[in-house]
Design an enzyme around this catalytic site. Sequence first.
Site, short mmCIF file in Angstrom:
data_model
loop_
_atom_site.label_atom_id
_atom_site.label_comp_id
_atom_site.label_asym_id
_atom_site.label_seq_id
_atom_site.Cartn_x
_atom_site.Cartn_y
_atom_site.Cartn_z
N HIS A 1 10.19 -4.42 -12.31
CA HIS A 1 9.37 -5.48 -12.17
C HIS A 1 8.97 -6.03 -13.67
CE1 HIS A 1 8.90 -5.16 -8.09
NE2 HIS A 1 8.21 -6.26 -7.99
N HIS B 1 4.28 2.44 -9.86
CA HIS B 1 4.77 2.92 -11.20
C HIS B 1 3.64 3.80 -11.95
CE1 HIS B 1 8.68 1.30 -11.38
NE2 HIS B 1 8.30 0.14 -10.90
#
Length: 365
Positions: free
Chosen positions: A117, A170
């Site tokens: 991302h 993450h």
Amino acid sequence: MDALHEAGIHAAVALQAGLPWLEKFWIYLTSHFDPKSIFTFYFPVAHGLNTRVGLMVLWTGLVAEWLNVVLKWFLFGERPFWWIHESGLFSQEELKEFPLRQFPVTCETGPGSPSGHCMIPGAALWPIVTALTAKVATCTQSWVLRLIPFLAYTLFLVAMALSRIFVLAHFPHQVVTGVLAGAALGWGLQRCPPNFRNSQFFVVVAAVLLLSALALHGLATAAGIDLDWSLRLASTWCSDPAWLRLDTRPFASLCRVVGSALGLALAARMPLTRREEDDLIDSRLRMTSTGLALVALDILHKLPKATDTASFYRHMVCFYAVGPFLVIIVLPRSVIALRNFLDPPYIPPNNPLLVPAHQGATHNE
């Protein structure tokens, strides 16, 4: 690494304990501006503003996504939503003290490092930042104004990084790595753009990227390295099995890459004529084509997809091959044809084709 991971868990706790209204913002950002948006949103918008910039966005995005998959396979990055359970560093009582929640966008099935991302938009948006900076530089000498595109780019990536930490997808070091890798890749690819009229080049690119990824996966498997370990952990620790999506798997990313490269090859095979390119100088035609492209791509990617894995991957390749061809060739050509039908081009009266036959005839009587 455990110290980094543990610090990341505390960062996620702090973010999830923040202002309630920020939760919707983080989830909207991470779900609507994921790597797929490079192909379905950023590329058509950039192409509508400047053809070459749009093509560079798509090219940089597909290279970045391929590289992200390979790096994830061999860096073996953990994800917070499963690491907190698998690490063994926390007792059941300590786990209950962490007020951490999962969301529908949490359960990514691939490894976590580096963040796709952050890395893929970080690379794909670089051509837009460069073009905007050059445009501002032609209008003003103020260095502050010339920094605005880069500052917006940086703020977007910081916000994306925080959203990924917030949803437990993450750790902080993974999003930092993704941002740095994406910016470096975008800068590097900007300096050596391909020939977008060479269809054979993009066919070769599609084949090389696919076969090299399959070869790396096969060699790692033959060497006893399990590259699919993350699929099992994601399935084990995801709060809701319905949140496990096929399009988050590494091979789904490869399908996007291969399909997009084939779409560029198809567009290069049947390019617009010089006259059509001149017609698209009209901003109204370009805006109309861009609007139709956004609608068409949204409809295309909302079409029902197969539930079995092999068919799903085939559909992904087809969808992402059709997308660039629609944006670059079909819709602009259709808009021009519709304009010419509704408002035929004006032909000057002195055109020889309009001279009556009896005026051009010779008198042999």
